[in-house]
Design an enzyme around this catalytic site. Structure first.
Site, PDB file in Angstrom:
ATOM      1  CG  ASN A   9     -12.018  -7.435  -5.264  1.00 37.83           C
ATOM      2  OD1 ASN A   9     -12.567  -8.127  -5.923  1.00 37.83           O
ATOM      3  ND2 ASN A   9     -12.153  -7.523  -3.932  1.00 37.83           N
ATOM      4  CE  LYS A  11     -14.483  -4.969  -2.632  1.00 35.24           C
ATOM      5  NZ  LYS A  11     -14.430  -4.121  -1.522  1.00 35.24           N
ATOM      6  CG  HIS A  94     -11.022  -9.017   0.052  1.00 32.34           C
ATOM      7  ND1 HIS A  94     -12.081  -8.496   0.656  1.00 32.34           N
ATOM      8  CD2 HIS A  94     -10.467  -7.773  -0.654  1.00 32.34           C
ATOM      9  CE1 HIS A  94     -12.128  -7.386   0.453  1.00 32.34           C
ATOM     10  NE2 HIS A  94     -11.389  -7.019  -0.400  1.00 32.34           N
ATOM     11  CD  GLU A  96     -15.212  -7.047   0.760  1.00 29.82           C
ATOM     12  OE1 GLU A  96     -15.333  -7.665  -0.191  1.00 29.82           O
ATOM     13  OE2 GLU A  96     -15.144  -5.935   0.860  1.00 29.82           O
ATOM     14  CD  GLU A 166      -7.698  -4.587  -0.233  1.00 32.54           C
ATOM     15  OE1 GLU A 166      -8.127  -3.728  -1.043  1.00 32.54           O
ATOM     16  OE2 GLU A 166      -8.658  -5.577   0.230  1.00 32.54           O
ATOM     17  CB  SER A 212     -11.619   4.513   0.172  1.00 37.56           C
ATOM     18  OG  SER A 212     -12.509   3.886   0.891  1.00 37.56           O
TER      19      SER A 212
END
Ligand code: 13P
Length: 248
Positions: A9, A11, A94, A96, A166, A212
């Site tokens: 991803n 981003k 996601h 975010e 996640e 991470s």
């Protein structure tokens, strides 16, 4: 029996020149991978990424999609616009997007339905915040998000569904869930999918870990029985690092 799937991803990173460089470097590094390989890029890089990966084992995904087919939705992109250029996957929900762009369980569900109906494969993200984790709500949160995401989705779509667990506190922080904890929460998600679809269906759906994940911890995470792949942020921006995760 579930083929591992490692997805990058990107981003909001990489312009077209950087996309060409990264993808060209990545192709030979992952060409023999056993895992399925996906890169999810910003909209402006999708066409370039699709063209460059034609005839390779890398699929391309987008990072979001709107649920309407067309219309007055300034700034949005529809599922058919993605399939038209050869995009195969799309990340939906996601953290975010949930955190900064008003994504809710309801809009996640609308996007999932539209994407699946258009023939895209979806990577649906669920996960708890640090506050929720500390309040002991992890299982509740991932269960609620999973049920909501797949409301009214038919079980004949399960081959096109990937879920990514996640934990929000692990994203971009260098703090990874322990392999045991990630495995346990992913089991909760799988049990939920068994109720939403059917027990045999849930055994077929691939569930990734994200947060991470990197060349150092990928092996331990992937060794867990419930973890079928990874959704990789930072480490997907360098071809060598990403290829090492792909080959965990
Ligand atoms: P990092 O790998 O940078 O923590 O990001 C994870 C993620 O959000 C992937 O979607």
């Amino acid at each position: 029996m579930r083929r591992p799937i490692i997805a990058g991803n990107w981003k909001m990173n990489k312009n077209i020149a950087e996309t060409k460089a990264l993808v060209s470097e990545l192709i030979p590094l992952v060409k023999d991978a056993e895992a399925e390989v996906v890169i999810c890029t910003p909209y402006t890089d999708l066409y370039t990424a699709v063209e460059l990966t034609k005839g390779t084992n890398i699929s391309v995904g987008a990072e979001n999609v709107h649920w309407a087919e067309s219309g007055a939705f300034t700034g949005e992109i529809s599922a058919s616009m993605l399939t038209e250029i050869g995009v195969k996957y799309v990340i939906i929900g996601h953290s975010e997007r949930r955190q900064y762009f008003g994504e809710t369980d309801e809009t996640v569900n609308k996007r999932v339905i539209a994407a699946l109906n258009a023939g895209l494969k979806v990577i649906v993200c669920v996960g708890e915040t640090l506050e929720e984790k500390e309040a002991g709500k992890t299982e509740d949160v991932v269960t609620t998000q999973t049920i909501a995401a797949f409301k009214d989705v038919s079980s004949d779509k399960i081959d096109d569904i990937v879920v990514a667990y996640e934990p929000v506190w692990a994203i971009g922080t260098g703090r990874t869930a322990t392999a045991d904890d990630a495995n346990a929460t992913i089991k909760v998600i799988r049990d939920t999918l068994a109720k939403v679809f059917c027990p045999a269906c849930s055994e077929k759906i691939r569930i990734q870990y994200g947060g991470s994940m990197n060349p150092k911890n990928a092996h331990d995470l992937m060794a867990q029985p419930e973890i079928d792949g990874g959704l990789i942020g930072g480490a997907s921006l360098k071809a060598v690092d990403f290829s090492m995760v792909v080959k965990y």
